[in-house]
Write a protein that holds these residues in place. Structure first.
Motif, short mmCIF file in Angstrom:
data_model
loop_
_atom_site.label_atom_id
_atom_site.label_comp_id
_atom_site.label_asym_id
_atom_site.label_seq_id
_atom_site.Cartn_x
_atom_site.Cartn_y
_atom_site.Cartn_z
N ASP A 107 8.52 46.38 3.25
CA ASP A 107 7.26 46.22 3.96
C ASP A 107 6.49 45.00 3.50
OD1 ASP A 107 6.66 47.10 1.43
OD2 ASP A 107 5.24 48.65 2.06
N ASP A 108 7.10 44.16 2.66
CA ASP A 108 6.38 43.01 2.09
C ASP A 108 7.14 41.70 2.31
OD1 ASP A 108 4.27 41.79 0.71
OD2 ASP A 108 5.28 41.98 -1.23
N VAL A 109 7.90 41.62 3.40
CA VAL A 109 8.67 40.40 3.65
C VAL A 109 7.96 39.45 4.61
CG1 VAL A 109 10.87 41.55 3.20
CG2 VAL A 109 9.99 41.46 5.54
N ASP B 103 18.91 49.07 6.22
CA ASP B 103 18.31 48.33 7.33
C ASP B 103 18.24 46.87 6.90
OD1 ASP B 103 16.81 47.25 9.35
OD2 ASP B 103 15.02 48.45 8.98
N LEU B 104 18.96 46.01 7.59
CA LEU B 104 19.00 44.59 7.22
C LEU B 104 17.97 43.75 7.97
CD1 LEU B 104 22.86 44.01 6.89
CD2 LEU B 104 21.22 44.86 5.19
N ALA B 105 17.11 44.40 8.76
CA ALA B 105 16.08 43.64 9.50
C ALA B 105 15.14 42.88 8.55
CB ALA B 105 15.30 44.56 10.42
N PRO B 106 14.69 43.47 7.42
CA PRO B 106 13.84 42.69 6.52
C PRO B 106 14.56 41.46 5.96
CG PRO B 106 13.60 45.03 6.08
CD PRO B 106 14.76 44.89 7.02
N LEU B 107 15.85 41.57 5.69
CA LEU B 107 16.62 40.40 5.25
C LEU B 107 16.67 39.36 6.36
CD1 LEU B 107 18.49 38.85 3.31
CD2 LEU B 107 20.40 40.17 4.29
N HIS C 23 12.81 32.37 -5.06
CA HIS C 23 13.92 33.21 -4.61
C HIS C 23 13.35 34.62 -4.38
CE1 HIS C 23 18.52 34.04 -5.27
NE2 HIS C 23 18.03 34.81 -4.31
N VAL C 24 13.31 35.06 -3.14
CA VAL C 24 12.69 36.34 -2.76
C VAL C 24 13.80 37.31 -2.36
CG1 VAL C 24 11.07 37.49 -1.23
CG2 VAL C 24 10.61 35.15 -2.01
N ILE C 25 13.80 38.50 -2.99
CA ILE C 25 14.86 39.48 -2.82
C ILE C 25 14.25 40.78 -2.31
CG2 ILE C 25 16.66 40.80 -3.99
CD1 ILE C 25 16.53 38.43 -6.15
N VAL D 143 16.75 33.41 -0.44
CA VAL D 143 16.42 34.80 -0.14
C VAL D 143 17.65 35.66 -0.35
CG1 VAL D 143 14.63 34.13 1.51
CG2 VAL D 143 16.94 34.59 2.34
N GLY D 144 17.40 36.94 -0.70
CA GLY D 144 18.50 37.85 -0.95
C GLY D 144 18.12 39.28 -0.69
N ILE D 145 19.05 40.18 -1.02
CA ILE D 145 18.85 41.61 -0.82
C ILE D 145 19.46 42.37 -1.97
CG2 ILE D 145 20.96 41.87 0.57
CD1 ILE D 145 19.35 43.92 2.30
#
Length: 255
Positions: free
Chosen positions: A214-216, A239-243, A229-231, A5-7
């Motif tokens: 909104d799609d995590v 906002d790092l909450a989705p990460l 691998h989902v980014i 996973v990444g950002i």
């Protein structure tokens, strides 16, 4: 399958200090990858908001982080000589201790071209250029002294079924497109078909997907669609909450 996973941090309507705080935090949290993009102007919101150049930011990211892989989703191929781009990527790879991707795509944002003096041409023109330039990048990487510290995978971004996905099967070690899962699954199946036609083992291509904040939820939807691998893509304020959600799901799934 091991989930990563990444950002992606968008370099618009922000400051360099804000971006540095965000990518340092993402690295400390345990992100597998951190990215930005290669544009010269904002892609949404205020078209005249502050904006920063991607490869320069990536150099700073390389020395500010120590765990995550780093890259651009993706470099505009038309903006740089392919040999120079290969050398830039190799140098960033050394700065990061071997954690860089060379992400590249055909380019699409006309304002970048018009205002910086590049010829925009047509989408087929840009794809043909990408097809010519990818072997030049690979050849230059093999000649550089010293060579990359890491594997420096070439990642191609895009979903065009006739040309882009063929180029992925021919030249890339990784591929990126976007959600939702149904879209990703369809394009991934086309890539599998190109691999079969060209004699490429499809499992040798890392499959990354960019998703909105909104799609995590329920990341297994993307695993089922063929992604590994989902980014999550986000702009300022970061906002790092989705990460954090992606990391929690990754750790649970990978055990």
């Amino acid at each position: 399958m091991t989930l990563r996973v990444g950002i992606q941090l968008h370099p618009q309507a922000t400051t360099v200090d804000e971006m540095r705080r965000a990518w340092r935090a993402a690295d400390e949290m345990g992100a597998d990858s951190i990215w930005t993009w290669d544009h010269f102007y904002p892609l949404y919101g205020d078209p005249d908001a502050a904006h920063f150049e991607g490869w320069t930011l990536l150099s700073a990211m390389a020395v500010d982080t120590s765990r995550a892989r780093i890259g651009l989703l993706v470099t505009g191929n038309s903006y740089r000589n392919p040999e120079l781009l290969a050398d830039m990527a190799r140098t960033v790879d050394h700065l990061s201790g071997g954690r860089a991707y060379l992400g590249v795509g055909a380019g699409w944002f006309e304002r970048d071209y018009d205002e910086y003096g590049y010829e925009f041409g047509t989408a087929p023109d840009r794809l043909r250029q990408l097809g010519r330039d990818l072997p030049r990048m690979t050849s230059r990487i093999a000649k550089l002294n010293p060579p990359p510290m890491g594997d420096l995978p070439i990642l191609i971004g895009g979903s065009g079924e006739k040309v882009t996905l063929r180029l992925v099967a021919e030249h890339a070690q990784a591929w990126n497109t976007f959600g939702p899962p149904e879209h990703f699954a369809q394009k991934s199946a086309v890539l599998d078909d190109w691999c079969a036609r060209l004699g490429r083992d499809p499992s040798t291509i890392e499959r990354t997907v960019g998703v909105g904040a909104d799609d995590v939820h329920d990341v297994e939807r993307y695993l089922d669609a063929g992604a590994d691998h989902v980014i999550v893509m986000t702009g300022a304020p970061f906002d790092l909450a989705p990460l954090a959600s992606l990391i929690e799901q990754r750790d649970r799934i990978n055990g």
